[in-house]
Design a protein around this motif. Structure first.
Motif, PDB file in Angstrom:
ATOM      1  N   ARG A  13      96.793  40.257  -6.960  1.00 51.89           N
ATOM      2  CA  ARG A  13      98.162  40.137  -7.463  1.00 51.89           C
ATOM      3  C   ARG A  13      98.452  38.666  -7.708  1.00 51.89           C
ATOM      4  NH1 ARG A  13     103.741  40.924  -4.359  1.00 51.89           N
ATOM      5  NH2 ARG A  13     105.109  40.702  -6.154  1.00 51.89           N
ATOM      6  N   ARG A  14      98.941  38.373  -8.898  1.00 47.09           N
ATOM      7  CA  ARG A  14      99.355  37.020  -9.274  1.00 47.09           C
ATOM      8  C   ARG A  14     100.757  37.128  -9.838  1.00 47.09           C
ATOM      9  NH1 ARG A  14      98.735  33.773 -14.242  1.00 47.09           N
ATOM     10  NH2 ARG A  14      98.811  31.590 -13.612  1.00 47.09           N
ATOM     11  N   ALA A  15     101.710  36.474  -9.179  1.00 46.34           N
ATOM     12  CA  ALA A  15     103.125  36.585  -9.555  1.00 46.34           C
ATOM     13  C   ALA A  15     103.503  38.064  -9.542  1.00 46.34           C
ATOM     14  CB  ALA A  15     103.386  35.917 -10.890  1.00 46.34           C
ATOM     15  N   ASP A  16     104.007  38.591 -10.644  1.00 46.86           N
ATOM     16  CA  ASP A  16     104.450  39.986 -10.702  1.00 46.86           C
ATOM     17  C   ASP A  16     103.452  40.894 -11.405  1.00 46.86           C
ATOM     18  OD1 ASP A  16     106.816  39.419  -9.358  1.00 46.86           O
ATOM     19  OD2 ASP A  16     107.854  38.875 -11.218  1.00 46.86           O
ATOM     20  N   THR A  17     102.195  40.468 -11.485  1.00 45.41           N
ATOM     21  CA  THR A  17     101.180  41.254 -12.178  1.00 45.41           C
ATOM     22  C   THR A  17     100.054  41.623 -11.222  1.00 45.41           C
ATOM     23  OG1 THR A  17     101.670  40.097 -14.251  1.00 45.41           O
ATOM     24  CG2 THR A  17      99.578  41.279 -14.133  1.00 45.41           C
ATOM     25  N   TYR A  18      99.631  42.880 -11.300  1.00 45.59           N
ATOM     26  CA  TYR A  18      98.479  43.371 -10.544  1.00 45.59           C
ATOM     27  C   TYR A  18      97.269  43.390 -11.472  1.00 45.59           C
ATOM     28  CZ  TYR A  18     101.644  44.791  -6.859  1.00 45.59           C
ATOM     29  OH  TYR A  18     102.569  44.781  -5.857  1.00 45.59           O
ATOM     30  N   TYR A  19      96.118  43.017 -10.919  1.00 41.98           N
ATOM     31  CA  TYR A  19      94.868  43.007 -11.673  1.00 41.98           C
ATOM     32  C   TYR A  19      93.862  43.886 -10.949  1.00 41.98           C
ATOM     33  CZ  TYR A  19      96.915  38.934 -13.908  1.00 41.98           C
ATOM     34  OH  TYR A  19      97.755  38.089 -14.607  1.00 41.98           O
TER      35      TYR A  19
END
Length: 131
Positions: A13-19
């Motif tokens: 998770r980076r900021a409000d995004t899931y990878y």
């Protein structure tokens, strides 16, 4: 589940995004590689999978897969560790080397494809180690 999923699902998770990232195809397959997708939540919707790391036959770099992604604590610097066939002539799938590489993101949050290199990676401008 993505087409050609093989192993090693990693969620970051980076900021409000899931990878989500994973290995694709069999390690002996010339197209064995790592792909990724992103979403605003774990429930999706997930973007079309993209290549994160793949072989570079011209450099003798084969079977790039089975990875891990981590963030440097307290920073927005990311590292991906993955394995590939050893480049010492014994790269048969059982003899592998582990590689650490910087992982970057575009302005829109997309992961930038990692271009495999021969040799070590170094973060000279990022000053990751404080004396």
């Amino acid at each position: 589940m993505p087409d050609n999923f093989r192993e090693a699902i990693t969620i970051s998770r980076r900021a409000d995004t899931y990878y989500a990232s994973w290995s694709e195809n069999d390690t002996r397959d010339p197209s064995y590689r790592i792909r990724w997708s992103s979403a605003p939540s774990l429930d999706g919707p997930w973007t079309e999978p993209q290549v994160l790391i793949q072989a570079d036959h011209a450099k003798g770099i084969l079977a790039t897969g089975h990875h891990c992604i981590t963030r440097v604590p307290g920073r927005d610097d990311w590292i991906v560790a993955y394995h590939r066939f050893a480049r010492d002539g014994r790269g048969d799938g059982c003899h592998r080397e582990i590689v650490f590489a910087p992982l970057d993101f575009d302005d829109d949050g997309a992961m930038v494809q990692v271009r495999p290199q021969v040799g070590s990676y170094w973060y000279p401008a990022r000053d990751l180690v404080t004396p």
